[in-house]
Design an enzyme around this catalytic site. Sequence first.
Site, PDB file in Angstrom:
ATOM      1  N   SER A 179       0.831  -1.197   0.000  1.00  0.00           N
ATOM      2  CA  SER A 179       0.000   0.000   0.000  1.00  0.00           C
ATOM      3  C   SER A 179       0.869   1.252   0.000  1.00  0.00           C
ATOM      4  O   SER A 179       0.392   2.336   0.216  1.00  0.00           O
ATOM      5  CB  SER A 179      -0.936  -0.001   1.207  1.00  0.00           C
ATOM      6  N   ASP A 320      25.263   2.927   8.406  1.00  0.00           N
ATOM      7  CA  ASP A 320      23.884   3.226   8.800  1.00  0.00           C
ATOM      8  C   ASP A 320      23.510   2.419  10.050  1.00  0.00           C
ATOM      9  O   ASP A 320      23.536   1.198  10.045  1.00  0.00           O
ATOM     10  CB  ASP A 320      22.943   2.876   7.646  1.00  0.00           C
ATOM     11  N   HIS A 352      22.999   7.402   9.062  1.00  0.00           N
ATOM     12  CA  HIS A 352      21.664   7.488   8.465  1.00  0.00           C
ATOM     13  C   HIS A 352      21.137   8.916   8.354  1.00  0.00           C
ATOM     14  O   HIS A 352      20.650   9.331   7.310  1.00  0.00           O
ATOM     15  CB  HIS A 352      20.702   6.641   9.310  1.00  0.00           C
TER      16      HIS A 352
END
Length: 421
Positions: A179, A320, A352
């Site tokens: 979605s 990260d 990050h």
Amino acid sequence: MPAIVLGRVVTTFVWVGLWLSSIATPTLAVPVRRAAVLPQDDPFYTPPAGYESSAPGEILRTRPVPNKLAAFSAFPQNIANAWQILYRTTDALGNPQATVTTVMEPHNPDATKLLSYQVAEDSAYQGCAPSYVLQAGTGLSDTASQAELLLMDAALDRGWYVSTPDYEGPNSAFTAGYSGGALASGWAAELQPTYAPELNIAGAAIGGTPGDLNATLYAVNKGLFVGLVPAGIVGLCQQYPELNEYVIANLKADKKDAFFKANSQCLDADTSQYAFQDMFSYFTNYNVLQGDVAVKILNENKMGKYVPKIPLHMYHSANDEMVPFAPTQALVKQYCSQGVNIEFVKDELSEHIILAITGAADALIWLNDRFNGVPVKQGCSSRTTLTSALDPGALAVFGKVIFNLLGDLLGKPIGPNSIAR
Ligand SMILES: *[C@@H]1O[C@H](CO)[C@@H](O)[C@H](O)[C@H]1NC(C)=O
């Protein structure tokens, strides 16, 4: 109209948000505006009866954005127009759904260029949807999304239209990939060849991509951003009823309310509520994510199921601390072997959140080339940089982002040639 997708991912704008707001807040008076109406209380968000039979992408309803769009919900943007569009879309399970996108028109727009910008909403609460939190007067603290309005400004300032959808949908299905979810642009790129092959998309820029959700959930546990764990799991519960049942059955009785608080607040509140906790200790079974239901859904939401046709610019920091590098590197390798044109930038020095800012400048330069018809490098290219801030041209764009923040504070018109340079 050629479309383009700029994607960014979970959590990346927290730091820039806090940092910019610390510059912004003390100096200027906050204009008072009428309170915005929360999506769940606003009939605009409820689709008309029978909407299910309309085609995906069909416009169901439009209106001007009720309040001015405003950086940090306080400093109004001076753009030509901003609308909300309720449109028919499809959820992670393939069912019809309606969601809202906010479309921004700069002064002096170029009608051939549209950027779809997926913000790092990172929440499982509808009140954190961009269509709501980007307006003035919401009173909600959601610095990550609100700071990203400044990056959208950098695009508007080039004359591009910007559309920023509530890609999680009305159930705030954060992290449910099909979605949209936190991986919205990456999933959009993967699903576009089957879902919307008619669109002319020039490319997508995706940074700090959590291709493997599971790896991210484990990486952030006990850290500052562990709030992503309840937000991510609760978001998935809102899309997958079987996961909801499983999670409720496995939560310790005295932890249920605290865990599900994530369905009623945004990332800032999640961060302060859960920071440094061990989220798996909320469960009777510490290895709750290794149960069958969880494994199935985490695997369904792992990127790499489909092959994007559009060229990609991907960037990731080797160090990260939130979204581990290895799964993204593996995803890039897989895409390459499947013939995707990718420019991959591995950043050696940043982490990050730093890369969220410096990498965004590089991403905008890449997108600008796509809009201007500069041919994409064929195949896969990979480069390593010591830090993206040193990339040619990046500082100029980064400077412009900050410049736009200052412009926002002064309410300058946003769009090409609107101001003397
Ligand atoms: C998720 O990550 C954990 C920790 O690395 C690992 O033990 C587990 O097998 C992974 N689960 C899935 C579904 O990949």
